[in-house]
Design a protein around this motif. Structure first.
Motif, PDB file in Angstrom:
ATOM      1  N   GLY A  93       0.817  -1.193   0.000  1.00 43.99           N
ATOM      2  CA  GLY A  93       0.000   0.000   0.000  1.00 43.99           C
ATOM      3  C   GLY A  93       0.861   1.257   0.000  1.00 43.99           C
ATOM      4  O   GLY A  93       1.871   1.360  -0.689  1.00 43.99           O
ATOM      5  N   ARG A  94       0.480   2.239   0.816  1.00 45.64           N
ATOM      6  CA  ARG A  94       1.243   3.477   0.928  1.00 45.64           C
ATOM      7  C   ARG A  94       2.258   3.399   2.064  1.00 45.64           C
ATOM      8  O   ARG A  94       2.912   4.395   2.383  1.00 45.64           O
ATOM      9  CB  ARG A  94       0.296   4.646   1.184  1.00 45.64           C
ATOM     10  CG  ARG A  94      -0.619   4.940   0.020  1.00 45.64           C
ATOM     11  CD  ARG A  94      -1.530   6.119   0.301  1.00 45.64           C
ATOM     12  NE  ARG A  94      -2.513   5.794   1.329  1.00 45.64           N
ATOM     13  CZ  ARG A  94      -2.506   6.306   2.549  1.00 45.64           C
ATOM     14  NH1 ARG A  94      -1.565   7.149   2.906  1.00 45.64           N
ATOM     15  NH2 ARG A  94      -3.432   5.996   3.421  1.00 45.64           N
ATOM     16  N   CYS A  95       2.374   2.207   2.695  1.00 47.62           N
ATOM     17  CA  CYS A  95       3.183   2.112   3.905  1.00 47.62           C
ATOM     18  C   CYS A  95       4.647   1.768   3.623  1.00 47.62           C
ATOM     19  O   CYS A  95       5.552   2.420   4.121  1.00 47.62           O
ATOM     20  CB  CYS A  95       2.565   1.081   4.851  1.00 47.62           C
ATOM     21  SG  CYS A  95       0.942   1.552   5.455  1.00 47.62           S
ATOM     22  N   ALA A  96       4.875   0.727   2.860  1.00 51.79           N
ATOM     23  CA  ALA A  96       6.254   0.321   2.585  1.00 51.79           C
ATOM     24  C   ALA A  96       6.975   1.407   1.793  1.00 51.79           C
ATOM     25  O   ALA A  96       6.381   2.125   0.989  1.00 51.79           O
ATOM     26  CB  ALA A  96       6.278  -0.993   1.813  1.00 51.79           C
ATOM     27  N   HIS A  97       8.253   1.524   2.006  1.00 57.04           N
ATOM     28  CA  HIS A  97       9.054   2.563   1.358  1.00 57.04           C
ATOM     29  C   HIS A  97       9.076   2.346  -0.150  1.00 57.04           C
ATOM     30  O   HIS A  97       9.104   1.219  -0.642  1.00 57.04           O
ATOM     31  CB  HIS A  97      10.471   2.551   1.918  1.00 57.04           C
ATOM     32  CG  HIS A  97      11.224   3.814   1.669  1.00 57.04           C
ATOM     33  ND1 HIS A  97      11.895   4.068   0.496  1.00 57.04           N
ATOM     34  CD2 HIS A  97      11.398   4.913   2.451  1.00 57.04           C
ATOM     35  CE1 HIS A  97      12.455   5.256   0.555  1.00 57.04           C
ATOM     36  NE2 HIS A  97      12.179   5.799   1.739  1.00 57.04           N
ATOM     37  N   ARG A  98       9.077   3.432  -0.905  1.00 59.55           N
ATOM     38  CA  ARG A  98       9.076   3.337  -2.366  1.00 59.55           C
ATOM     39  C   ARG A  98      10.335   2.663  -2.888  1.00 59.55           C
ATOM     40  O   ARG A  98      10.321   2.060  -3.957  1.00 59.55           O
ATOM     41  CB  ARG A  98       8.933   4.727  -2.989  1.00 59.55           C
ATOM     42  CG  ARG A  98       7.574   5.356  -2.778  1.00 59.55           C
ATOM     43  CD  ARG A  98       7.459   6.678  -3.527  1.00 59.55           C
ATOM     44  NE  ARG A  98       7.648   6.501  -4.960  1.00 59.55           N
ATOM     45  CZ  ARG A  98       6.693   6.116  -5.809  1.00 59.55           C
ATOM     46  NH1 ARG A  98       5.487   5.857  -5.354  1.00 59.55           N
ATOM     47  NH2 ARG A  98       6.944   6.008  -7.093  1.00 59.55           N
ATOM     48  N   GLU A  99      11.425   2.753  -2.139  1.00 61.85           N
ATOM     49  CA  GLU A  99      12.687   2.158  -2.582  1.00 61.85           C
ATOM     50  C   GLU A  99      12.922   0.781  -1.933  1.00 61.85           C
ATOM     51  O   GLU A  99      14.058   0.344  -1.809  1.00 61.85           O
ATOM     52  CB  GLU A  99      13.839   3.101  -2.265  1.00 61.85           C
ATOM     53  CG  GLU A  99      13.747   4.427  -3.009  1.00 61.85           C
ATOM     54  CD  GLU A  99      14.899   5.359  -2.679  1.00 61.85           C
ATOM     55  OE1 GLU A  99      15.786   4.949  -1.902  1.00 61.85           O
ATOM     56  OE2 GLU A  99      14.904   6.496  -3.185  1.00 61.85           O
ATOM     57  N   LEU A 100      11.858   0.123  -1.564  1.00 62.00           N
ATOM     58  CA  LEU A 100      11.967  -1.212  -0.976  1.00 62.00           C
ATOM     59  C   LEU A 100      12.741  -2.157  -1.891  1.00 62.00           C
ATOM     60  O   LEU A 100      12.546  -2.175  -3.109  1.00 62.00           O
ATOM     61  CB  LEU A 100      10.565  -1.777  -0.729  1.00 62.00           C
ATOM     62  CG  LEU A 100      10.480  -3.244  -0.302  1.00 62.00           C
ATOM     63  CD1 LEU A 100      11.005  -3.424   1.116  1.00 62.00           C
ATOM     64  CD2 LEU A 100       9.042  -3.755  -0.408  1.00 62.00           C
ATOM     65  N   VAL A 101      13.605  -2.966  -1.269  1.00 63.79           N
ATOM     66  CA  VAL A 101      14.332  -4.023  -1.969  1.00 63.79           C
ATOM     67  C   VAL A 101      13.919  -5.350  -1.347  1.00 63.79           C
ATOM     68  O   VAL A 101      13.979  -5.518  -0.127  1.00 63.79           O
ATOM     69  CB  VAL A 101      15.857  -3.833  -1.849  1.00 63.79           C
ATOM     70  CG1 VAL A 101      16.594  -5.001  -2.503  1.00 63.79           C
ATOM     71  CG2 VAL A 101      16.277  -2.517  -2.486  1.00 63.79           C
TER      72      VAL A 101
END
Length: 495
Positions: free
Chosen positions: A262-270
């Motif tokens: 959703g809007r929670c995890a960081h956009r740069e998640l790896v």
């Protein structure tokens, strides 16, 4: 006169004596009756107590010495939110038998009260713990980003528990730095703010949770890096992990992974996933694609595809995931149309390849727009498709609003473009079954169904369920129109 005196002095006195004697006999009989109940075997008395709320069961200790100890043998305790946590802790502390089930509901609990209950419960629990704390006026599904943290508790090591469910409403949680959850098979954490030197990945990995099979973490904070190394996990569900930047899962027995950022995890998640036996993957993150081989997938569910968007890279992660997965038995996809397309760019043409699959399930949030072009673009790549399911959804409105507002394209809307889906021919020569829900009988739906029946040359059944707001007259007209151009060998069912 003597008779009267005699009656008053002798007969009446005798009557009073007999009355007193009868009363005493009745009391003795009542005591004997009570004694007969108390004399029943423990397992019979426990059957009575199991039918009571645990707070009421505890109060039976005032009845007699016998009852004072019986409730302490209950294998299950359940306390509702109107029970003070100090009394809950005291009841658990004086309990004698192993607890196979402990359920505690709390309302806006203080961290120290929760911690005290968990400390006394840990050595006594040999089964399942359900602990739920909630804040008045809020629901469990409220936005994780809006919740306020309210203190932290230290979680003891439940070395004999098999099932732990904690709904903490954003109380902080400090995981134990030592100890083994030796029998734990299921862990469910909801509304948790993680604190302390020990991270969740360490606690749920095999050295400390050797039997853990199912892990669910929902609505959590403080998990910037989650690394799980487990030989036993078969199912992992991660939803709304605020600020998560790094996810590593090494789980050779894992069968199902659900990730909803959703809007929670960081956009740069790896994300790095090593799960060679993975069968079901649901991945909802608009920027991140998990790396790793997934050669045994039976079900793949992607993030929502934006049919039109002002951001050209909106679907980039979904496109990459579809290119990465070679095959799956069933593909689940969602198509979303903005209410006002305006000058947004058509993004479906960025999808150039799909995995091999035999069943496709499409959820279409059309907002009243024509969806034929986008579905046609996908179907052209569905080689080997045998089963198709379509669910067409109206906007998220109250029922009263939907009765009055039927969404429609604004004048000059471009949702019907490209229009080649109305004329181009191709063959779905394996498609045998179609299920469609949410039809309203509008013109563009009729056109799409006519084209679909033409493409599916060996279609056996088409099941159509109309939207519940469609009128009977409109539904009847819709059925007649479809019957006029359907093949005799295709059975069309309306519900």
């Amino acid at each position: 006169m003597e008779m009267e005196l005699s009656l008053s002095g002798g007969e009446v006195a005798g009557e009073a004596k007999r009355s007193s004697s009868d009363g005493a006999e009745e009391e003795e009989e009542e005591e004997e009756e009570a004694d007969r109940i108390s004399a029943l075997p423990d397992d019979i008395l426990l059957q009575f107590l199991r039918r009571l709320d645990s707070s009421a069961a505890c109060r039976t200790s005032v009845l007699s010495k016998r009852w004072r100890r019986v409730w302490k043998l209950l294998p299950e305790l359940r306390f509702t939110s109107d029970t003070d946590l100090h009394r809950v802790r005291a009841a658990i502390a004086t309990h004698d038998a192993d607890l196979h089930h402990l359920g505690v509901e709390a309302l806006d609990a203080a961290p120290e009260s929760v911690a005290a209950c968990l400390r006394v419960a840990a050595p006594r629990l040999s089964g399942a713990l359900f602990f739920g704390n909630r804040e008045p006026g809020r629901n469990a599904g409220d936005d994780v980003e809006e919740q306020q943290e309210s203190g932290a508790i230290e979680l003891p090591c439940f070395d004999r528990a098999t099932f732990l469910l904690l709904r903490l409403w954003f109380l902080g949680l400090v995981l134990p730095a030592a100890g083994v959850f030796a029998r734990l098979t299921t862990l469910f954490l909801d509304g948790v703010s993680f604190h302390g030197p020990c991270d969740l990945g360490d606690a749920v990995s095999s050295p400390r949770s050797p039997r853990l099979q199912e892990l669910t973490v929902r609505g959590a904070r403080g998990l910037l890096n989650l690394a799980i190394h487990s030989e036993s996990l078969t199912r992992v569900v991660l939803r709304a992990l605020l600020g998560l930047r790094q996810l590593t899962v090494v789980a050779p027995a894992l069968r199902q992974l659900i990730f909803e950022g959703g809007r929670c995890a960081h956009r740069e998640l790896v994300a790095n996933i090593s799960a060679p036996q993975l069968e079901k993957l649901s991945w909802d993150h608009e920027c991140c694609v998990p790396s790793g081989e997934m050669t045994h997938l039976q079900t793949l569910s992607t993030a929502c595809l934006h049919v039109y968007s002002e951001l050209p890279t909106h679907n980039l992660a979904v496109v990459r995931l579809l290119e990465q997965i070679r095959s799956t038995a069933t593909l689940y996809m969602r198509l979303w149309y903005p209410p006002d397309i305006g000058n947004s760019q058509y993004l479906m043409e960025e999808i150039l390849v799909l995995p091999r699959f035999t069943a496709l399930s499409l959820m279409i949030i059309s907002n009243g727009h024509t969806f034929g072009a986008s579905v046609f673009h996908l179907l052209k790549m569905c080689i080997g498709l045998k089963e198709l399911k379509l669910l067409v959804l109206l906007p998220d409105m109250e029922d009263e609003e939907l009765e009055e507002i039927q969404p429609a394209c604004p004048s000059g809307c471009i949702c019907d473009e490209p229009s080649n889906w109305k004329t181009e021919e191709f063959t779905l020569n394996c498609l045998q079954k179609v299920e469609i829900n949410g039809m309203r009988g509008v013109d563009h739906e009729v056109t799409f169904l006519k084209r679909l029946l033409n493409w599916a040359t060996i279609l056996e059944t088409m099941s159509i369920t109309c939207d519940h707001f469609i009128s009977e007259d409109k539904a009847k007209e819709f059925r007649q129109i479809l019957s006029s151009f359907s093949r005799a060998e295709t059975r069309i069912e309306f519900t």
